[in-house]
Design a protein around this motif. Structure first.
Motif, PDB file in Angstrom:
ATOM      1  N   ALA A  44      61.761  -6.657 -33.686  1.00  8.90           N
ATOM      2  CA  ALA A  44      60.654  -7.593 -33.870  1.00  8.90           C
ATOM      3  C   ALA A  44      61.154  -9.001 -34.149  1.00  8.90           C
TER       4      ALA A  44
ATOM      5  N   ALA B 108      63.551  -9.819 -29.962  1.00  7.34           N
ATOM      6  CA  ALA B 108      62.094  -9.948 -29.952  1.00  7.34           C
ATOM      7  C   ALA B 108      61.544 -10.323 -28.575  1.00  7.34           C
TER       8      ALA B 108
ATOM      9  N   PRO C  19      56.275  -8.335 -30.616  1.00  4.32           N
ATOM     10  CA  PRO C  19      56.556  -7.778 -31.943  1.00  4.32           C
ATOM     11  C   PRO C  19      55.440  -6.921 -32.530  1.00  4.32           C
TER      12      PRO C  19
ATOM     13  N   SER D 156      62.195  -3.390 -37.268  1.00  2.00           N
ATOM     14  CA  SER D 156      60.983  -4.157 -37.508  1.00  2.00           C
ATOM     15  C   SER D 156      60.729  -4.343 -38.997  1.00  2.00           C
TER      16      SER D 156
ATOM     17  N   TYR E 270      53.905  -5.111 -40.647  1.00  7.71           N
ATOM     18  CA  TYR E 270      53.243  -5.276 -39.357  1.00  7.71           C
ATOM     19  C   TYR E 270      52.312  -4.107 -39.054  1.00  7.71           C
TER      20      TYR E 270
ATOM     21  N   PRO F 139      54.271 -14.731 -35.198  1.00  2.00           N
ATOM     22  CA  PRO F 139      55.689 -14.417 -34.974  1.00  2.00           C
ATOM     23  C   PRO F 139      56.561 -15.619 -35.331  1.00  2.00           C
TER      24      PRO F 139
END
Length: 339
Positions: A28, A61, A67, A84, A88, A185
């Protein structure tokens, strides 16, 4: 339709990679300090410990999946594994945020100790099991900075109406004080600060923040990182792929993540002061949040924890587990404090 096409393309890529005895590992994050070299070290260690039987094809990423879509793609088997950040997934499972960071929680040692010796990992596995995922910490992160602000924050009222890039529980806490928390992001943050879409942001500690150039557009750098006094990089793998590995191969992955936990923490520990000096030379005011702001944030955090515990039984289970372990840890730490 778009997501169906992406999933089909990822499945085709994964099948090709699997036939070459490798597993897709989608990050990510971009090539950020600490996070990127830790991922590379993890991949190399797994390959070495398995004699090349398990090789991860590591992608930064956006190379295979955006992501915020990695979780679903690994869950479906379109990707094999992820590198990651657990928060999220908090939109699906609120308790997942507590495996990214615990605002106003303990230090990195207490966090990883709770995970492996206080029942945390078992709870994390329980949360991810319905999604066909097997998670673990694969890099312990030092306390972050409190964030970059384009104006001074002298009282809690100064937070009202500010557009702040911050995810997970930190965003919910700041929203209690009237800020507009946004999830973006890392690659979009600097431009958003330059254009005024954002008034403030948090991302990481100085070594990482330097790479994004935040010091060029925001001159107030606040500490402490109340929202993330410690954090985890997470590795998770599609359970079908995980179950197909041998016991020795799974152990190699777990051992490599244990190494990554120590490596990431040690790599970051002594690398921050010189960067802070660079920021100051560029006109950045490095300072702590005023006590009144910290008190307001702590009170807001208590509200958020109480509300989310009432709304979600698993969230309550996890935060209660963390707090019980922290109470024992903090007692001995206080007795051992030399100051």
């Amino acid at each position: 339709m778009k997501h169906t096409m992406i999933a089909a393309a990822l499945a085709a890529f994964s099948a090709t990679a699997a036939s070459a005895d490798s597993y897709t590992l989608q990050s990510a994050f971009g090539g950020l300090p600490v996070l990127h070299p830790t991922a590379e070290r993890f991949v190399a260690n797994v390959a070495s410990l398995t004699g090349g039987e398990v090789e991860f094809s590591y992608h930064k990423a956006g190379e295979l999946s955006p992501p915020f879509e990695i979780f679903d793609n690994v869950s479906a088997g379109a990707l094999d594994a992820a590198w990651s950040y657990a928060a999220y997934a908090s939109g699906k499972e609120p308790a997942a945020a507590l495996f990214g960071s615990v605002p106003f929680g303990g230090d990195p040692l207490s966090y990883v100790s709770w995970l492996h010796h206080g029942g945390g990992l078992e709870l994390w596995q329980e949360i991810y099991a319905p999604y066909n995922l097997v998670p673990m910490a694969c890099g312990v992160i030092l306390s972050e900075a409190g964030g970059w602000y384009t104006k001074e924050i002298n009282t809690p009222d100064d937070l009202q109406g500010l557009n702040i890039r911050i995810g997970g529980l930190g965003g919910a806490i700041l929203s209690k004080l009237g800020a507009n928390a946004m999830s973006l992001p890392a690659g979009e943050i600097s431009t958003s600060l330059e254009t005024g879409r954002l008034d403030a942001t948090e991302l990481s500690f100085p070594l990482v923040d330097k790479l994004l150039g935040f010091d060029k557009v925001a001159k107030n750098y606040y500490f402490p990182g109340w929202h993330q006094p410690a954090g985890f990089i997470e590795f998770y793998m599609n359970k079908d792929k995980w179950d197909a590995l041998t016991d020795a191969q799974r152990t190699a992955i777990e051992v490599s993540c244990a190494d990554a936990n120590l490596y990431a923490m040690g790599m970051a520990a002594g690398a921050q002061s010189a960067v802070l000096d660079e920021f100051r030379a560029n006109g950045v005011d490095v300072k702590r949040f005023p006590d009144a702001v910290m008190d307001a944030l702590r009170a807001a955090a208590d509200e958020v924890y109480a509300e989310k515990s009432a709304e979600d039984a698993m969230f309550k289970k996890v935060i209660d587990s963390y707090r019980a372990y922290a109470a024992d840890y903090n007692e001995y730490r206080a007795l051992s404090d030399l100051n």
